[in-house]
Design a protein around this motif. Structure first.
Motif, PDB file in Angstrom:
ATOM      1  N   UNK A 114       0.823  -1.223   0.000  1.00 32.97           N
ATOM      2  CA  UNK A 114       0.000   0.000   0.000  1.00 32.97           C
ATOM      3  C   UNK A 114       0.853   1.268   0.000  1.00 32.97           C
ATOM      4  N   UNK A 115       0.472   2.206  -0.825  1.00 29.58           N
ATOM      5  CA  UNK A 115       1.153   3.495  -0.917  1.00 29.58           C
ATOM      6  C   UNK A 115       0.230   4.612  -0.461  1.00 29.58           C
ATOM      7  N   UNK A 116       0.841   5.673   0.002  1.00 29.81           N
ATOM      8  CA  UNK A 116       0.128   6.917   0.298  1.00 29.81           C
ATOM      9  C   UNK A 116       0.903   8.034  -0.378  1.00 29.81           C
ATOM     10  N   UNK A 117       0.189   9.066  -0.783  1.00 30.40           N
ATOM     11  CA  UNK A 117       0.862  10.149  -1.464  1.00 30.40           C
ATOM     12  C   UNK A 117       0.342  11.511  -1.067  1.00 30.40           C
ATOM     13  N   UNK A 118       1.200  12.493  -1.198  1.00 34.90           N
ATOM     14  CA  UNK A 118       0.824  13.895  -1.048  1.00 34.90           C
ATOM     15  C   UNK A 118       1.246  14.592  -2.334  1.00 34.90           C
ATOM     16  N   UNK A 119       0.497  15.606  -2.711  1.00 34.42           N
ATOM     17  CA  UNK A 119       0.807  16.347  -3.921  1.00 34.42           C
ATOM     18  C   UNK A 119       0.565  17.819  -3.683  1.00 34.42           C
ATOM     19  N   UNK A 120       1.341  18.612  -4.365  1.00 33.59           N
ATOM     20  CA  UNK A 120       1.219  20.067  -4.265  1.00 33.59           C
ATOM     21  C   UNK A 120       1.715  20.673  -5.571  1.00 33.59           C
ATOM     22  N   UNK A 121       1.076  21.754  -5.975  1.00 35.81           N
ATOM     23  CA  UNK A 121       1.462  22.432  -7.202  1.00 35.81           C
ATOM     24  C   UNK A 121       1.937  23.846  -6.905  1.00 35.81           C
ATOM     25  N   UNK A 122       2.895  24.302  -7.696  1.00 35.66           N
ATOM     26  CA  UNK A 122       3.418  25.659  -7.546  1.00 35.66           C
ATOM     27  C   UNK A 122       4.039  26.088  -8.865  1.00 35.66           C
ATOM     28  N   UNK A 123       4.052  27.419  -9.073  1.00 36.15           N
ATOM     29  CA  UNK A 123       4.685  27.955 -10.272  1.00 36.15           C
ATOM     30  C   UNK A 123       6.195  27.941 -10.077  1.00 36.15           C
ATOM     31  N   UNK A 124       6.899  27.524 -11.132  1.00 31.90           N
ATOM     32  CA  UNK A 124       8.356  27.434 -11.058  1.00 31.90           C
ATOM     33  C   UNK A 124       8.923  27.732 -12.442  1.00 31.90           C
ATOM     34  N   UNK A 125       9.680  28.815 -12.562  1.00 32.29           N
ATOM     35  CA  UNK A 125      10.348  29.212 -13.809  1.00 32.29           C
ATOM     36  C   UNK A 125       9.362  29.383 -14.967  1.00 32.29           C
ATOM     37  N   UNK A 126       8.222  29.985 -14.698  1.00 27.45           N
ATOM     38  CA  UNK A 126       7.248  30.259 -15.758  1.00 27.45           C
ATOM     39  C   UNK A 126       6.385  29.072 -16.130  1.00 27.45           C
ATOM     40  N   UNK A 127       6.599  27.929 -15.505  1.00 29.50           N
ATOM     41  CA  UNK A 127       5.774  26.747 -15.749  1.00 29.50           C
ATOM     42  C   UNK A 127       5.142  26.325 -14.432  1.00 29.50           C
ATOM     43  N   UNK A 128       4.278  25.336 -14.470  1.00 30.20           N
ATOM     44  CA  UNK A 128       3.600  24.860 -13.287  1.00 30.20           C
ATOM     45  C   UNK A 128       4.102  23.450 -12.984  1.00 30.20           C
ATOM     46  N   UNK A 129       4.554  23.255 -11.732  1.00 30.53           N
ATOM     47  CA  UNK A 129       5.066  21.942 -11.325  1.00 30.53           C
ATOM     48  C   UNK A 129       4.170  21.358 -10.246  1.00 30.53           C
TER      49      UNK A 129
END
Length: 145
Positions: free
Chosen positions: A123-138
């Motif tokens: 079993x896996x668990x995950x966290x995710x988050x997005x942020x702008x980085x160098x003009x792109x979205x990561x």
């Protein structure tokens, strides 16, 4: 009133139409020009399509690079991690190591957008988050047991 000659303005045949026969063409031309102008304005003001540009494998996770911020819905479902992005992109797959153990990931197209699925033998668990980085979205996806 015999014949069609004019007599004091009263006659049996209608008078010739004084209006130009080009008027319908003018109206049609105006309609076409208006429609083309509307299409050009709509094209200029339409939002840019969100595209998955790159998937990077990093330690204990993935970094997904987009041209703009996508709408994202994610869940931890019965030991797997599933993320749905409202974006376009190509189908991809690969493997990574989480705490020294192999994990498989796959990006596939669905009706709602792109679906990222991460699966392992445990079993896996995950966290995710997005942020702008160098003009792109990561979007950073970090996994743990």
């Amino acid at each position: 009133m015999h014949g069609s000659k004019h007599e004091d303005g009263d006659h049996s045949t209608p008078e010739p139409d004084e209006r130009s026969k080009g008027w319908p063409r003018v109206l049609l031309s105006l309609a076409i020009v208006g429609m083309m102008a509307g299409l050009m304005i709509g094209r200029l003001t339409a939002p840019e399509e969100r595209v998955l540009e790159q998937v990077e494998v990093v330690q204990d996770g993935l970094d997904l690079w987009f041209n703009e911020a996508p709408k994202l819905h994610g869940e931890n479902v019965e030991g797997t991690v599933a993320l749905l992005f409202q974006a376009e992109g190509k189908a991809q797959r690969g493997q990574l190591d989480v705490q020294g153990k192999p994990v498989a990931w796959r990006v596939q197209k669905s009706e709602q957008g792109l679906l990222l699925t991460v699966v392992a033998a445990r079993p896996l668990h995950g966290q995710w988050a997005g942020a702008e980085d160098a003009g792109r979205w990561r979007v950073q996806v970090r996994l743990h047991e």
